[in-house]
Write a protein that holds these residues in place. Structure first.
Motif, PDB file in Angstrom:
ATOM      1  N   CYS A  36       8.037  18.911  17.135  1.00 46.25           N
ATOM      2  CA  CYS A  36       8.546  18.271  15.930  1.00 46.25           C
ATOM      3  C   CYS A  36       9.399  17.073  16.312  1.00 46.25           C
ATOM      4  CB  CYS A  36       9.364  19.261  15.106  1.00 46.25           C
ATOM      5  SG  CYS A  36      10.845  19.809  15.958  1.00 46.25           S
ATOM      6  N   PHE A  37       9.953  16.421  15.310  1.00 45.06           N
ATOM      7  CA  PHE A  37      10.962  15.391  15.494  1.00 45.06           C
ATOM      8  C   PHE A  37      12.218  15.904  14.814  1.00 45.06           C
ATOM      9  CE2 PHE A  37      13.404  11.727  14.127  1.00 45.06           C
ATOM     10  CZ  PHE A  37      13.512  11.028  15.304  1.00 45.06           C
ATOM     11  N   VAL A  38      13.336  15.978  15.543  1.00 45.18           N
ATOM     12  CA  VAL A  38      14.587  16.508  15.001  1.00 45.18           C
ATOM     13  C   VAL A  38      15.538  15.360  14.694  1.00 45.18           C
ATOM     14  CG1 VAL A  38      16.599  17.967  15.457  1.00 45.18           C
ATOM     15  CG2 VAL A  38      14.345  18.686  16.242  1.00 45.18           C
ATOM     16  N   ASP A  39      16.069  15.359  13.475  1.00 44.81           N
ATOM     17  CA  ASP A  39      17.068  14.380  13.044  1.00 44.81           C
ATOM     18  C   ASP A  39      18.340  15.153  12.701  1.00 44.81           C
ATOM     19  OD1 ASP A  39      18.479  12.222  12.017  1.00 44.81           O
ATOM     20  OD2 ASP A  39      17.371  12.176  10.125  1.00 44.81           O
ATOM     21  N   GLU A  40      19.358  15.035  13.562  1.00 45.03           N
ATOM     22  CA  GLU A  40      20.616  15.751  13.333  1.00 45.03           C
ATOM     23  C   GLU A  40      21.544  14.860  12.511  1.00 45.03           C
ATOM     24  OE1 GLU A  40      22.178  18.545  16.061  1.00 45.03           O
ATOM     25  OE2 GLU A  40      20.596  18.105  17.507  1.00 45.03           O
ATOM     26  N   GLN A  41      21.369  14.968  11.193  1.00 48.84           N
ATOM     27  CA  GLN A  41      22.138  14.185  10.227  1.00 48.84           C
ATOM     28  C   GLN A  41      22.566  15.101   9.102  1.00 48.84           C
ATOM     29  OE1 GLN A  41      20.093  10.708   8.735  1.00 48.84           O
ATOM     30  NE2 GLN A  41      21.082  10.890   6.776  1.00 48.84           N
ATOM     31  N   THR A  42      23.817  15.042   8.709  1.00 46.84           N
ATOM     32  CA  THR A  42      24.319  15.892   7.634  1.00 46.84           C
ATOM     33  C   THR A  42      24.014  15.246   6.289  1.00 46.84           C
ATOM     34  OG1 THR A  42      26.087  16.665   9.078  1.00 46.84           O
ATOM     35  CG2 THR A  42      26.390  17.010   6.715  1.00 46.84           C
ATOM     36  N   ARG A  43      23.465  16.060   5.363  1.00 48.81           N
ATOM     37  CA  ARG A  43      23.179  15.581   4.008  1.00 48.81           C
ATOM     38  C   ARG A  43      23.138  16.756   3.052  1.00 48.81           C
ATOM     39  NH1 ARG A  43      16.952  14.788   3.117  1.00 48.81           N
ATOM     40  NH2 ARG A  43      16.137  16.267   4.615  1.00 48.81           N
TER      41      ARG A  43
END
Length: 105
Positions: A36-43
């Motif tokens: 996968c592609f992981v995006d560690e961003q809070t939302r």
């Protein structure tokens, strides 16, 4: 249907599917490694129950990836988290990459 290109799936996560609850706590299935592609961003996101919750990370996986809510996920950093929701993102024939968006706590 245009799938998300394999070269974008740079990370690997381990998914243990949530099978239900027992008297001693949650039950999980065998671990499966997923590219996968992981995006560690809070939302802020909505849970399947409609509540607004905070997502600390999002993983983008190939179409057909099955991830039940409440499944346990281990990220490349080693952090273990829980699935809020897994959403199919289908461009409906448009030239956009179809994928599964996995929202994580």
């Amino acid at each position: 249907m245009s799938r998300i290109p394999g070269w974008l799936l740079r990370h690997r996560i381990t998914i243990e599917p949530h099978l239900g609850d027992s008297s001693t706590g949650p039950l999980y299935g065998p671990p499966t490694e997923v590219r996968c592609f992981v995006d560690e961003q809070t939302r802020a996101v909505r849970s399947p129950g409609g509540e607004e919750v905070t997502s600390s990370s999002t993983a983008y996986a190939a179409p057909g990836t099955t991830v039940p809510p409440l499944s346990r996920v281990t990220l490349p950093s080693g952090r273990t988290t829980t699935v809020i929701a897994a959403l199919d993102r289908d461009g409906g024939g448009l030239p956009t990459p179809d994928h599964v968006e996995i929202q994580l706590q």
